[in-house]
Design a protein around this motif. Structure first.
Motif, PDB file in Angstrom:
ATOM      1  N   PRO A 123       0.840  -1.203   0.000  1.00  0.00           N
ATOM      2  CA  PRO A 123       0.000   0.000   0.000  1.00  0.00           C
ATOM      3  C   PRO A 123       0.874   1.251   0.000  1.00  0.00           C
ATOM      4  CG  PRO A 123       0.054  -0.973   2.193  1.00  0.00           C
ATOM      5  CD  PRO A 123       0.874  -1.879   1.317  1.00  0.00           C
ATOM      6  N   PHE A 124       0.913   1.979  -1.117  1.00  0.00           N
ATOM      7  CA  PHE A 124       1.767   3.147  -1.249  1.00  0.00           C
ATOM      8  C   PHE A 124       1.038   4.405  -0.793  1.00  0.00           C
ATOM      9  CE2 PHE A 124       3.547   0.482  -4.773  1.00  0.00           C
ATOM     10  CZ  PHE A 124       4.762   0.249  -4.170  1.00  0.00           C
ATOM     11  N   ALA A 125       1.789   5.373  -0.342  1.00  0.00           N
ATOM     12  CA  ALA A 125       1.232   6.684  -0.037  1.00  0.00           C
ATOM     13  C   ALA A 125       0.907   7.399  -1.342  1.00  0.00           C
ATOM     14  CB  ALA A 125       2.219   7.504   0.793  1.00  0.00           C
ATOM     15  N   TYR A 126      -0.204   8.120  -1.343  1.00  0.00           N
ATOM     16  CA  TYR A 126      -0.626   8.817  -2.559  1.00  0.00           C
ATOM     17  C   TYR A 126       0.432   9.833  -3.007  1.00  0.00           C
ATOM     18  CZ  TYR A 126      -3.382  11.824  -5.635  1.00  0.00           C
ATOM     19  OH  TYR A 126      -3.828  12.549  -6.704  1.00  0.00           O
TER      20      TYR A 126
ATOM     21  N   SER B 195      -2.848   2.478  -4.047  1.00  0.00           N
ATOM     22  CA  SER B 195      -2.983   3.632  -3.172  1.00  0.00           C
ATOM     23  C   SER B 195      -4.444   4.030  -3.114  1.00  0.00           C
ATOM     24  CB  SER B 195      -2.142   4.813  -3.694  1.00  0.00           C
ATOM     25  OG  SER B 195      -2.378   5.970  -2.904  1.00  0.00           O
TER      26      SER B 195
ATOM     27  N   HIS C  41      -6.602   7.121  -1.483  1.00  0.00           N
ATOM     28  CA  HIS C  41      -6.498   8.409  -0.794  1.00  0.00           C
ATOM     29  C   HIS C  41      -7.755   9.209  -1.092  1.00  0.00           C
ATOM     30  CE1 HIS C  41      -4.766  12.082   0.851  1.00  0.00           C
ATOM     31  NE2 HIS C  41      -5.137  12.712  -0.253  1.00  0.00           N
TER      32      HIS C  41
END
Length: 863
Positions: free
Chosen positions: A535-538, A610, A612
């Motif tokens: 899960p990547f940060a936006y 991601s 967000h």
């Protein structure tokens, strides 16, 4: 004494069994299909049709909170969900079914008496019967409740008084002698069967078409009947399950329909939202499936959200109130009834009057309603500027909105049919199905060729592009905040603490820089690792794509952007999803994690994701050679790709088939791709094919592939069952793969434009799938089907591989999905493990004329 006790016990037992017999006999009487003068029903007692198809009795609608009960007819067997098809007292509920009765009255009518002994419903027929014992009410297996005289004559029947449902075998039309129009009327809400605002009935002027009306205002027409389908419902012609018939004579004009398969359970219902839907029961799934719905777009239903209500099909619920407004009835909105629309939070009439008389701008104000399509029927006004237009509306208390673009437009009274615009790639548009796509490039409705014509209406091409300003009271408008004494105090305190703030900023910047470097390193490591989905940060994904600046392309699910890992890392592709705004973050993460576990050499690997706010992003490996579409047909904004050799094409075909086979049979749950086309087959640096977007059908939910009104796909690759309305299976992917395989062989679109030389000679290009099917079925030489760029390539082309590929493709595009092979059989046939027979020419292809011309297929994606 003991003997006496035994005798008393025996007597008690005898009485018990006699009572049981009497009760049992009574129960059997009440369980029959007949209501007579001495067998009224009340409470939980019901009557059931002789074959067990339908049941009549008291019921309470789901979601009802008022403890209202109604007498109705619902499906008894096969349908596990209680589904009423007719309601007697829809506008007059009873509160206690145990003390209410549905009975034959003394005058011979079928009546409903409530708990207070008052008459709330009656069949209301004039009867010359000598006594009530002469009449009986019988429910049949067709769902009809008939009041009959003992001699067999029908005095009244429920099919002549439908509620919201049109059952097979029932006539829906008009009595030309009395002028009575027999129509269906929607429920008020999902928990209230009272007559709603929508009705569906035949044209009272005698034409062979249906109207849907809102409060007697017609907003949809079916188009006239052509003997096979209504002009406005072309998809009806592809349904072989229904037999519709139109009859018109001097006494009446009406429609009726029957089902070819008596085991199928289907009905037409006018939904509370105003849509007419033909639905069918799926026993295996225990749910109703929509075959077709009109109007196609829910927001095209007239006043579906009531006054000042805004319709948006991509939201849930689909109706909302603009700023400064609230639902007129919260309770009705919670039950799905939006007919009362929205009302202002505040509206002081004295301020309106003051502004109207003096023309001042100190009373009501106007607020921009962003993204709202302008309602119809505006009143033009003379104005030389936007301010003049605004004041023209302000002078009248009845003016509720204005817009100023090419002209000044005012709206008086309640605003109806407000719609939120759809946005795709920055463009606002509407889209709707307008007919069946023909090889000639024209839209018509006479031939069910399993394709549809889509009409796109760009807002830029209409007057709806102007801004709409809604009238609000001044107290509802957001006010700018100016400085006051408290602000001055805070400024003084801030000045005193400025040194501390400066130090805090320095510390914050240092921490930010350190965390960014750590996150960048973590992003790099996570993307390179071969382990679990990340899960990547936006912000990281946005930085990796340089704020989504390098767009690679787009499709039915969203746009794709090129990116790179930090510090000169490997290239990645990021897909920004569209149409998933109603999917919760937790659900999205769970579904994506499931998709991330699916790995195969012929599937594009999902690295991470991601989520967000309203943004949903998927991070994939970047494919250096782009899509098969660019490799075969060129384009894509770059240099023309070199011609693929036959060896490369055949390996691509086999690899794509293996990828689909894994999706269908290698995963824990069968995944149906639903949009196989060259654009969704990507090629890596070694030309290894990898299927993309294979998990997005799962993300969009099961209704994505089961309901006609929400189907997605690309014209030219859609299997016939998408239009015919049957449940979609993995064989839909097989059909699409067959169409792609034909394009791999020929190196051109299946439907192409006229060629200049051919146009001069008066000849048209033939539909390639039809040409290929005929040559294969007739055993002709197949080299002529090969891409012209490969025909002079000497021994590179393996004639046996070409023959296997052509046969497999023609088997894949058969009309009946039962005749198509599975993907396992496709792989085996291409690899030469099994032999294939000569396939027949598919019926839909055979229906085309030999000299039909084709417009170019532009891979138009249905929204």
């Amino acid at each position: 004494m003991l003997r006496l006790s035994h005798q008393m016990a025996s007597s008690a037992a005898l009485l018990f069994f006699m009572a049981a017999a009497i009760i049992g006999g009574s129960a059997r009487c009440f369980a029959s299909d007949t209501i007579s003068a001495d067998s009224a029903i009340s409470g939980s007692r019901t009557v059931v049709s002789r074959g067990g198809n339908f049941e009549l009795g008291f019921f309470r609608p789901p979601g009802d909170t008022n403890h209202n009960y109604y007498v109705g007819i619902w499906y008894k067997k096969a349908v596990s969900v209680r589904t009423p098809v007719w309601v007697a007292n829809r506008a007059a509920p009873v509160s206690d079914p145990a003390s209410s009765q549905l009975a034959i009255a003394a005058d011979g009518n079928l009546v409903l008496i409530n708990e207070a002994g008052k008459l709330v419903w009656s069949s209301n027929v004039s009867c010359s019967c000598s006594s009530s014992s002469s009449n009986v009410a019988v429910i049949s297996d067709s769902g009809n409740l008939a009041l009959r005289h003992k001699n067999g004559g029908v005095l009244w029947q429920s099919v002549e008084h439908p509620t919201d449902t049109w059952l097979p075998g029932v006539r829906l039309g008009m009595d030309k002698i009395t002028g009575h129009v027999q129509a269906v009327v929607s429920w008020k809400s999902y928990s209230d069967p009272a007559p709603g605002m929508f009705s569906l009935g035949i044209d009272p002027n005698g034409t062979s078409q249906f109207f849907i009306s809102w409060n007697k205002t017609i907003f949809w027409r079916s188009g006239e009947w052509d003997g096979d389908a209504f002009a406005g419902i072309p998809e009806m012609s592809s349904h072989d399950k229904y037999n519709f018939e139109f009859v018109s004579n001097e006494n009446a004009s009406y429609f009726d329909y029957t089902l070819q398969d008596p085991t199928v359970i289907s009905r037409l219902v006018l939904d509370v939202s105003g849509q007419a839907r033909q639905i069918m029961w799926l026993p295996g799934a225990d749910e109703w499936m929509t075959i077709w719905a009109e109007p196609h777009k829910l927001c095209d239903v007239y006043a579906v959200c009531g006054a000042f209500g805004v319709c948006n099909e991509k939201s849930q619920p689909f109706c909302s109130c603009p700023t400064g407004f609230r639902p007129s009835s919260i309770r009705d909105w919670e039950q799905g009834d939006y007919s009362q629309g929205c009302r202002r939070d505040h509206y002081p009439p004295n301020q309106c009057a003051s502004s109207a008389v003096h023309g001042k701008d100190d009373g009501d104000a106007f607020l921009l309603a962003p993204g709202i399509f302008l309602p119809g029927n505006p009143t033009p006004a003379q104005a030389s500027s936007a301010q003049d237009c605004r004041m023209a509306c302000l002078r009248s208390c009845d003016c509720n909105a204005y817009s100023y673009g090419s002209r000044c437009s005012l709206w008086y009274g309640d605003l109806l049919n407000l719609q939120q615009l759809a946005v795709q790639d920055g463009r606002k548009f509407y889209a709707r199905v307008i007919g069946t796509w023909r090889p000639s490039g024209r839209c018509c409705t006479s031939q069910p060729l399993h394709h549809v014509c889509i009409e796109f209406s760009s807002v830029q091409d209409t007057e709806g592009m102007d801004d709409l300003y809604l009238r609000l009271s001044a107290m509802e408008m957001p006010r700018p905040k100016g400085p006051n004494k408290r602000t001055i105090v805070f400024v003084s305190i801030g000045a005193i603490a400025s040194v501390l703030v400066a130090l805090s900023v320095v510390v914050f910047v240092l921490v930010k820089v350190i965390r960014r470097r750590q996150r960048s390193t973590r992003f790099m490591q996570a993307a390179l690792e071969g382990g679990n989905l990340v899960p990547f940060a936006y912000s990281d994904v946005r930085r990796a794509t340089k704020n989504f600046s390098a767009k690679l392309g787009g499709g039915s699910f969203g746009s794709v952007y090129k990116g790179a890992l930090p510090h000169g890392g490997a290239a990645i592709a990021v897909k920004k999803l569209e149409g998933l705004l109603c999917v919760g973050e937790k659900q999205f993460r769970n579904e994506v994690r499931t998709i991330g576990t699916i790995q195969h050499v012929n599937l594009v690997r999902l690295r991470g994701f991601s989520s967000h706010g309203r943004e949903r992003l998927l991070v994939y490996d970047y494919m250096a050679n782009g899509s098969l579409d660019r490799a075969l047909f060129g384009g894509g904004g770059g240099a023309t790709a070199p011609t693929l050799s036959w060896r490369a094409r055949f390996q691509i075909a086999v690899g794509a088939a293996r990828g689909l086979l894994y999706l269908h049979e290698g995963c824990r749950d069968c995944i149906i791709h639903c949009d196989i086309k060259p654009e969704n087959i990507l090629l890596d640096e070694d030309l290894v094919p990898k299927i993309a977007d294979f998990g997005l059908a799962k993300l969009l939910g099961r209704d994505f592939s089961r309901v006609l009104t929400t189907f997605r796909g690309t014209i030219g690759y859609l299997a016939p069952e998408w239009i015919s309305g049957v449940p979609i299976t993995a064989k839909a992917d097989v059909y699409s793969y067959g169409m792609v395989l034909l394009e791999i062989i020929s190196g051109r679109r299946n439907a192409r434009s006229w060629v200049a030389e051919e146009e001069e000679e008066g000849r048209m290009s033939e539909y390639f799938p039809l040409v290929a099917a005929r040559k294969v079925s007739q055993g002709e030489a197949l080299v002529g089907l090969l891409d012209e760029r490969l025909r002079g390539d000497g021994g590179d082309v393996d004639v046996r591989e070409l023959e296997r590929a052509c046969r497999v493709a023609c088997w894949c595009v058969q009309d009946n999905e039962a005749h198509r092979p599975s993907m396992e059989q496709v792989v085996q046939a291409l690899e030469g493990v099994v032999t294939t027979d000569v396939p027949p020419v598919p019926t839909s292809l055979r229906a085309l004329t030999d000299n039909a011309g084709f417009t170019s297929a532009r891979s138009l994606v249905l929204p």
